[in-house]
Design a protein around this motif. Structure first.
Motif, PDB file in Angstrom:
ATOM      1  N   ALA A   1      17.944   7.131   1.677  1.00  8.29           N
ATOM      2  CA  ALA A   1      18.215   8.559   1.885  1.00  8.29           C
ATOM      3  C   ALA A   1      17.076   9.418   1.347  1.00  8.29           C
ATOM      4  O   ALA A   1      16.705  10.430   1.964  1.00  8.29           O
TER       5      ALA A   1
ATOM      6  N   VAL B   1      26.980   8.146   4.090  1.00 10.23           N
ATOM      7  CA  VAL B   1      26.326   7.191   3.188  1.00 10.23           C
ATOM      8  C   VAL B   1      27.308   6.116   2.736  1.00 10.23           C
ATOM      9  O   VAL B   1      26.917   4.963   2.502  1.00 10.23           O
TER      10      VAL B   1
ATOM     11  N   ASN C   1      20.844  14.073   4.558  1.00 15.18           N
ATOM     12  CA  ASN C   1      20.304  13.031   3.676  1.00 15.18           C
ATOM     13  C   ASN C   1      20.223  13.477   2.218  1.00 15.18           C
ATOM     14  O   ASN C   1      20.282  12.640   1.311  1.00 15.18           O
TER      15      ASN C   1
ATOM     16  N   CYS D   1      21.911  11.213  -0.452  1.00 16.40           N
ATOM     17  CA  CYS D   1      21.161  10.743  -1.613  1.00 16.40           C
ATOM     18  C   CYS D   1      21.899  11.080  -2.907  1.00 16.40           C
ATOM     19  O   CYS D   1      22.023  10.226  -3.803  1.00 16.40           O
TER      20      CYS D   1
END
Length: 326
Positions: A60, A93, A211, A215
Motif C-alpha cells: 500500500a 486491504v 491506499n 496502509c
C-alpha cells in the motif's frame, strides 16, 4: 466513452491499448509470480514468511507514493469525502491480506487465483439476502462453474505434486471473497457520496486516498500482531526475499497506474477483459513455471473454472453491446 475513438487527438487507440494492456499484463503477471515466490520461500533454518499484514503495509505504501506523484501531476481534487475512502480502504486491504494469509497457510496460488475470480458469488448472496435482487440461470451457472472448477483443481493435484491446500488456507480465501463483496458495496456508496457533494475524484485521487487508508489500516493491524518487527527481521536475515517483496510492491503500484491509464482511455469492458484474461494466464504460468502437478481431473477443473470466467466476460460484452446499440 467508447472503446474506440478514432477522432480523439494524441496516440492512436491501438497504441494506447497496447500500452495499457501490455503494462497491466507485464506488471501483474510478474506481481503474481512474486507473490507466490514470497509465500513459498523457505529460509535456511526452515522458517517461511507469514507476515501478510506487514506485506500489505509495504504494498500500500508503494501505491501511496505513486498515487501521490500522479495526483500532483494531474491535480488533486478538493472536497473529497474521506470517511468512505477510509471504510473502503480498510475493507479492501483486509481482503488482500486474507488472500496472502491463504497462500501463507498452504493454499496453492492457482487455486487462490481461480477462487478470487469467483468474487461474483458473495456479491450475489449479499444482493439476494439484503437487496432482493434476481439473477438469470446463466449467472448462477457461471458462478457454479468457477467455484466447482476451483474445488476440482484443489482436489486434482497429483500425489507428491507440491504444496497441498490446507483448511485454514481455504477459510482465508472464503473470507477474502466475502470482504470483496463488502468492499464492492462500500465502493458504490463512495461513488454515491462523492456525487452528492458534487465532487468527481480523478483516478490518482482514488489511488492515493484508498491506499493511504489501506496502509494505515495495515500498519495498525501489523503493529498489533507484532508483524512489523518480525517481518523486518525476516527480510534482513533473508535478502533474497527482501528483493522479491520490494519488486512485488513496485509491480503493484505500476500495475495500478496502467489500470487507471486504461480506464481513462477505454470502456470498463476493455479493462475487465484485460484483467480477467490476465488471471487465467497467471494460473497457467504458475502451473507451468512453479512446479504444480495436476491430474486429468485437475485440468478439467481448470477448464471448467476458466469457462465460467470467460462466459461471464462474454455476458458483459453482450450487455455492453446492447447498451450502446440502444
Amino acid at each position: 466513452m467508447g472503446s474506440l475513438e478514432p477522432n480523439k487527438p494524441g496516440l492512436p487507440d491501438s497504441l494506447k491499448l497496447l500500452i495499457g494492456a501490455g503494462g497491466i499484463y507485464a506488471a501483474f503477471l510478474y506481481y503474481g509470480s512474486l507473490q507466490e515466490d514470497v509465500f513459498r520461500f523457505n529460509a535456511p533454518d526452515g522458517t517461511s514468511f507469514k507476515q501478510a499484514w506487514f506485506l500489505q503495509v509495504l504494498e500500500a505504501f508503494a501505491n501511496v507514493v505513486i498515487g501521490f506523484a500522479g495526483m500532483q501531476l494531474t491535480g488533486a481534487t478538493k472536497g473529497i469525502p474521506l470517511r468512505m475512502f477510509g471504510i473502503s480502504g480498510a475493507a479492501q486491504v483486509s481482503a488482500k491480506a486474507c488472500t496472502s494469509l491463504a497462500l501463507a497457510n498452504g493454499l496453492s496460488f492457482p487455486v487462490a487465483t481461480l477462487a478470487k475470480s469467483g468474487k461474483m458469488a458473495p456479491v450475489m448472496v449479499g444482493s439476494l439476502l439484503l437487496g432482493g435482487a434476481t439473477y438469470e440461470l446463466r449467472e448462477y451457472l457461471q458462478v457454479a462453474a468457477i467455484i466447482g472448477g476451483t474445488a476440482i483443481v484443489s482436489l486434482g493435484k497429483k500425489k507428491g505434486g507440491g504444496d497441498g491446500n490446507s483448511l485454514m488456507g481455504v477459510l482465508y480465501i472464503v473470507l477474502s471473497l466475502a470482504l470483496d463483496g463488502v468492499t464492492a458495496g462500500f465502493q458504490k456508496r463512495l461513488k454515491t457520496e462523492t456525487a452528492k457533494v458534487g465532487v468527481k475524484p480523478k483516478p490518482y485521487d482514488f489511488m492515493f486516498w484508498t491506499n493511504t487508508f489501506m496502509c494505515l489500516t495495515a500498519i495498525v493491524i501489523a503493529g498489533a500482531l507484532g508483524e512489523v518487527t518480525t517481518g523486518m527481521a525476516f527480510m534482513v536475515e533473508n535478502p533474497e526475499i527482501l528483493s522479491k517483496i520490494v519488486k512485488f510492491a513496485i509491480c503493484s503500484a505500476v500495475g495500478q497506474s496502467f489500470i487507471f491509464y486504461t480506464i481513462a482511455n477505454f470502456d470498463p469492458l476493455v479493462l475487465s477483459t484485460v484483467t480477467t484474461t490476465r488471471k487465467i494466464f497467471s494460473v497457467l504460468l504458475s502451473i507451468f513455471l512453479k512446479g504444480h502437478s495436476l491430474s486429468v481431473m485437475g485440468w478439467s477443473g481448470i477448464a471448467m473454472a476458466c469457462g465460467g470466467i470467460l462466459s461471464e466476460l462474454q455476458a458483459k460484452s453482450r450487455s455492453h453491446k446492447k447498451t450502446h446499440s440502444n
